[in-house]
Design a protein around this motif. Structure first.
Motif, PDB file in Angstrom:
ATOM      1  N   ALA A  90     -30.490   8.419  61.701  1.00 39.11           N
ATOM      2  CA  ALA A  90     -29.828   8.868  60.588  1.00 39.11           C
ATOM      3  C   ALA A  90     -28.399   8.142  60.811  1.00 39.11           C
ATOM      4  N   GLY A  91     -27.853   8.104  59.596  1.00 37.78           N
ATOM      5  CA  GLY A  91     -26.308   7.480  59.584  1.00 37.78           C
ATOM      6  C   GLY A  91     -26.230   6.414  58.430  1.00 37.78           C
ATOM      7  N   PRO A  92     -24.911   6.034  58.329  1.00 41.24           N
ATOM      8  CA  PRO A  92     -24.570   4.939  57.098  1.00 41.24           C
ATOM      9  C   PRO A  92     -25.096   3.646  57.746  1.00 41.24           C
ATOM     10  N   TRP A  93     -26.330   3.236  57.917  1.00 39.75           N
ATOM     11  CA  TRP A  93     -26.611   1.904  58.255  1.00 39.75           C
ATOM     12  C   TRP A  93     -26.139   0.850  57.519  1.00 39.75           C
ATOM     13  N   TRP A  94     -26.562   1.017  56.001  1.00 41.81           N
ATOM     14  CA  TRP A  94     -26.187   0.078  55.266  1.00 41.81           C
ATOM     15  C   TRP A  94     -24.718  -0.300  55.081  1.00 41.81           C
ATOM     16  N   ALA A  95     -23.674   0.538  55.600  1.00 38.79           N
ATOM     17  CA  ALA A  95     -22.307   0.332  55.553  1.00 38.79           C
ATOM     18  C   ALA A  95     -22.000  -0.462  56.694  1.00 38.79           C
ATOM     19  N   LEU A  96     -22.606  -0.131  57.860  1.00 35.29           N
ATOM     20  CA  LEU A  96     -22.570  -1.032  58.914  1.00 35.29           C
ATOM     21  C   LEU A  96     -22.891  -2.414  58.636  1.00 35.29           C
ATOM     22  N   GLY A  97     -23.983  -2.759  58.149  1.00 41.56           N
ATOM     23  CA  GLY A  97     -24.642  -3.982  57.549  1.00 41.56           C
ATOM     24  C   GLY A  97     -23.638  -4.710  56.850  1.00 41.56           C
ATOM     25  N   LEU A  98     -22.927  -4.054  55.802  1.00 46.81           N
ATOM     26  CA  LEU A  98     -21.899  -4.930  54.994  1.00 46.81           C
ATOM     27  C   LEU A  98     -20.614  -5.348  55.760  1.00 46.81           C
ATOM     28  N   VAL A  99     -20.203  -4.322  56.739  1.00 52.03           N
ATOM     29  CA  VAL A  99     -19.248  -4.804  57.477  1.00 52.03           C
ATOM     30  C   VAL A  99     -19.354  -5.978  58.504  1.00 52.03           C
ATOM     31  N   GLY A 149     -20.224  -9.045  66.869  1.00 55.54           N
ATOM     32  CA  GLY A 149     -21.329  -8.126  66.233  1.00 55.54           C
ATOM     33  C   GLY A 149     -21.557  -7.147  67.445  1.00 55.54           C
ATOM     34  N   LEU A 150     -21.078  -7.265  68.586  1.00 52.55           N
ATOM     35  CA  LEU A 150     -21.266  -6.328  69.833  1.00 52.55           C
ATOM     36  C   LEU A 150     -21.303  -4.725  69.738  1.00 52.55           C
ATOM     37  N   PRO A 151     -20.466  -4.332  68.721  1.00 54.59           N
ATOM     38  CA  PRO A 151     -20.467  -2.706  68.478  1.00 54.59           C
ATOM     39  C   PRO A 151     -21.882  -2.557  67.730  1.00 54.59           C
ATOM     40  N   THR A 152     -22.473  -3.433  66.967  1.00 53.62           N
ATOM     41  CA  THR A 152     -23.537  -3.045  66.005  1.00 53.62           C
ATOM     42  C   THR A 152     -24.559  -3.045  67.318  1.00 53.62           C
ATOM     43  N   LEU A 153     -24.783  -4.104  68.095  1.00 55.27           N
ATOM     44  CA  LEU A 153     -25.979  -4.294  68.937  1.00 55.27           C
ATOM     45  C   LEU A 153     -25.849  -3.062  69.872  1.00 55.27           C
ATOM     46  N   ILE A 154     -24.557  -2.526  70.306  1.00 56.34           N
ATOM     47  CA  ILE A 154     -24.608  -1.483  71.275  1.00 56.34           C
ATOM     48  C   ILE A 154     -25.222  -0.105  70.563  1.00 56.34           C
ATOM     49  N   GLU A 155     -24.857  -0.061  69.321  1.00 52.39           N
ATOM     50  CA  GLU A 155     -24.903   1.276  68.602  1.00 52.39           C
ATOM     51  C   GLU A 155     -26.598   1.227  68.166  1.00 52.39           C
ATOM     52  N   GLY A 158     -29.929   3.779  70.049  1.00 47.32           N
ATOM     53  CA  GLY A 158     -30.686   4.636  69.555  1.00 47.32           C
ATOM     54  C   GLY A 158     -30.297   6.023  69.033  1.00 47.32           C
ATOM     55  N   GLN A 159     -28.899   6.275  68.807  1.00 50.37           N
ATOM     56  CA  GLN A 159     -28.203   7.386  68.351  1.00 50.37           C
ATOM     57  C   GLN A 159     -27.808   7.487  66.934  1.00 50.37           C
ATOM     58  N   PRO A 160     -27.757   8.568  66.474  1.00 51.03           N
ATOM     59  CA  PRO A 160     -27.314   8.602  64.836  1.00 51.03           C
ATOM     60  C   PRO A 160     -26.161   7.978  64.671  1.00 51.03           C
ATOM     61  N   LEU A 161     -25.699   6.989  63.839  1.00 47.70           N
ATOM     62  CA  LEU A 161     -24.522   6.246  63.435  1.00 47.70           C
ATOM     63  C   LEU A 161     -23.742   7.251  62.881  1.00 47.70           C
ATOM     64  N   SER A 162     -22.259   6.737  63.389  1.00 49.26           N
ATOM     65  CA  SER A 162     -21.061   7.365  62.712  1.00 49.26           C
ATOM     66  C   SER A 162     -20.208   6.568  61.992  1.00 49.26           C
ATOM     67  N   TRP A 163     -19.361   7.059  61.215  1.00 49.33           N
ATOM     68  CA  TRP A 163     -18.515   6.203  60.411  1.00 49.33           C
ATOM     69  C   TRP A 163     -17.357   5.674  61.295  1.00 49.33           C
ATOM     70  N   LEU A 164     -17.132   6.035  62.658  1.00 53.96           N
ATOM     71  CA  LEU A 164     -16.244   5.660  63.385  1.00 53.96           C
ATOM     72  C   LEU A 164     -16.923   4.061  63.955  1.00 53.96           C
ATOM     73  N   THR A 165     -18.129   4.097  64.167  1.00 53.93           N
ATOM     74  CA  THR A 165     -18.633   2.797  64.750  1.00 53.93           C
ATOM     75  C   THR A 165     -18.435   1.846  63.563  1.00 53.93           C
ATOM     76  N   VAL A 166     -18.671   2.145  62.263  1.00 52.59           N
ATOM     77  CA  VAL A 166     -18.567   1.333  61.321  1.00 52.59           C
ATOM     78  C   VAL A 166     -17.089   0.708  61.164  1.00 52.59           C
ATOM     79  N   LEU A 167     -16.234   1.665  61.164  1.00 49.61           N
ATOM     80  CA  LEU A 167     -14.847   1.336  61.136  1.00 49.61           C
ATOM     81  C   LEU A 167     -14.546   0.231  62.282  1.00 49.61           C
ATOM     82  N   THR A 168     -15.041   0.621  63.676  1.00 50.41           N
ATOM     83  CA  THR A 168     -14.801  -0.282  64.892  1.00 50.41           C
ATOM     84  C   THR A 168     -15.389  -1.479  64.397  1.00 50.41           C
ATOM     85  N   GLN A 169     -16.666  -1.798  63.992  1.00 54.22           N
ATOM     86  CA  GLN A 169     -17.120  -2.956  63.912  1.00 54.22           C
ATOM     87  C   GLN A 169     -16.275  -3.545  62.590  1.00 54.22           C
TER      88      GLN A 169
END
Length: 501
Positions: free
Chosen positions: A395-404, A454-460, A464-475
């Protein structure tokens, strides 16, 4: 006025003697020995990997996956034959013997024979790979051999169809479009089979009593078509043969000289040479270079369709470690963003245009990064949405991670598009395997190196953990800072000329 036909065999023998006059005695035998030894050594090193590809220990594909592989592999074989001719001559033969008073059929027959052998070998290997992944291990050797022979005959039949399309008219383009649709359907079927648990195709295989008459009939059809093809071989237009010869020669030059730009330039020129351009009015507020990139993308609608289909390809790695899925998503950013970077070569070769527009090199590259960033972000967002819908991602806003990830894809694609020729002047490196030229290696990593942003995305994805908005902001921050650093380091607000990145 009558034309006297000269026997071709003496001409070929004279050319062969002249070309080989500088060679030492036994040079040909030495080349054959080296080739056989190289294949044996590579086969001995990679035999386990080859076994996994062609004949795993147990079947692991369903009937849907097997049928999809048939459509994909044989569709790719046909399209490859069409791109390479399939009927071609060497560039010296195309230059000197095409217009010579020799038998045209005998001139082209060796090329057809070689193409048929290559097509049959590739088709047999594809057939063995499909059988190895789908057939039960209790299948008899006679059935496997008959299926392999049938695959080879299908490969030769595809060659004959491609040959007829090369000599024919517009119906060849219609066949190409049909095969492309079949290939797309195969990709969809393979993704569906990967996403759904289906039983293995261990039953329903035909026996020798069924295969023998079918293979015999197919062989008869191939023989008849081959005779007709040889009979009408001389009707192939000169321009089609010359185009195929240029393709083969450019591919050889690109491989021998380790210069991929030769091949990409040829593809670009042929793409635009076959198009009829139409004027399109775009909004006046749109920046000039962004509008030019948008026109380029709109004229490549077929590539956009393939990119949309490619958003499902990371699903094929669902059984692999999660970090491989992340790598696939990052690699997909390059072709997605690269759809809109074709105009960068024009900027580098024509700085006068930027001077007339009043743009510095930094402003020009910044505008060139807009549309690639949009394409990369949308592609990654759709790909991650598909992965999340199939429960590959938590679960998580993966679509937002893709956009960033858009700035990452834009920086990588623009960096790749600005690469120059291979720097062969670099000092070679001495390794235990011999001397290695670093120029092609450096050229190869230019562009993909920016995907490290894109290393933050690769690590996330790997965790295999739920995605948080903090990771999206970091990326987002990492991507923007990296793209800005690349822009500042490779351009200048005071000059117009675009130096190689």
């Amino acid at each position: 006025m009558t034309t006297i036909t000269v026997p071709l065999a003496p001409v070929r023998r004279w050319i062969g003697r002249t070309q080989s006059a500088h060679r030492e005695r036994g040079a040909t035998a030495g080349n054959i020995y080296f080739t056989v030894l190289f294949i044996a050594v590579v086969g001995g090193i990679l035999h386990k990997q080859l076994a996994v590809v062609f004949w795993p220990t147990a079947p692991n594909a369903s009937a849907l996956a097997g049928g999809s592989l048939v459509a994909i592999l044989f569709g790719l074989l046909y399209l490859a034959l069409r791109r390479f001719g399939p009927l071609a001559l060497s560039r010296p033969a195309a230059s000197w013997l095409m217009q010579a008073p020799v038998s045209r059929r005998r001139l082209l027959l060796p090329s057809l024979r070689l193409a048929a052998i290559v097509a049959a070998i590739v088709a047999v290997l594809e057939g063995i790979a499909i059988i190895g992944h789908t057939a039960p291990r209790s299948l008899s050797g006679e059935v496997v051999a008959l299926l392999g022979i049938g695959a080879g005959l299908v490969g030769v039949a595809l060659l004959l169809v491609a040959l007829a399309a090369q000599a024919g008219g517009r119906w060849g383009d219609a066949v190409d479009a049909l095969i492309s649709l079949l290939l797309a359907a195969g990709l969809v079927g393979l993704v569906t089979a990967t996403a759904r648990d289906q039983p293995l195709a261990t039953t329903g295989w035909p026996g020798t009593s069924v295969l023998v008459p079918v293979i015999a009939g197919l062989a008869l059809v191939v023989v008849v078509l081959s005779l007709l093809a040889v009979r009408h071989l001389a009707r192939t237009p000169n321009d089609r043969i010359l185009e195929a010869s240029k393709t083969a020669g450019t591919l050889f030059d690109s491989a021998f000289g380790m210069e991929p730009s030769f091949l990409t330039d040829m593809i670009e020129r042929r793409f635009w040479a076959r198009r009829k351009l139409r004027s399109t009015r775009l909004p006046a507020r749109l920046p000039a270079l962004v509008a030019q990139d948008l026109l380029l993308v709109l004229r490549r609608r077929r590539r956009l369709l393939w990119l949309a289909l490619a958003t499902t390809l990371p699903v094929l790695l669902t059984s692999a470690p999660h970090w491989l899925v992340g790598v696939a998503v990052l690699i997909g950013l390059l072709p997605a963003a690269g759809t809109a970077t074709g105009n960068l070569k024009t900027d580098a070769g024509n700085p006068g245009l930027l001077r007339m527009l009043g743009l510095s090199s930094r402003q020009a590259v910044l505008q060139r990064m807009v549309l690639p960033g949009v394409l990369a972000g949308v592609w990654a967002a759709v790909a991650m949405t598909v992965l999340q819908a199939l429960d590959v991602l938590p679960a998580g806003p993966w679509w937002a991670l893709g956009l960033v990830l858009g700035p990452v894809g834009a920086a990588a694609a623009v960096h790749r598009a600005r690469v120059g020729f291979v720097r062969n002047e670099l000092l070679p490196l001495d390794t235990p395997m011999g001397t290695v030229s670093p120029g092609p290696l450096v050229n190869l990593v230019i562009g993909p190196d920016m995907l490290l942003l894109g290393l933050p995305t690769l690590i996330e994805i790997g965790q295999g953990q739920p995605l948080s908005w903090l990771t999206v902001l970091t990326q987002l921050v990492v991507g923007l800072v990296g793209a800005r650093a690349y822009l500042s380091g490779s351009t200048s607000p005071e000059r117009v000329e675009l130096k190689k990145a």
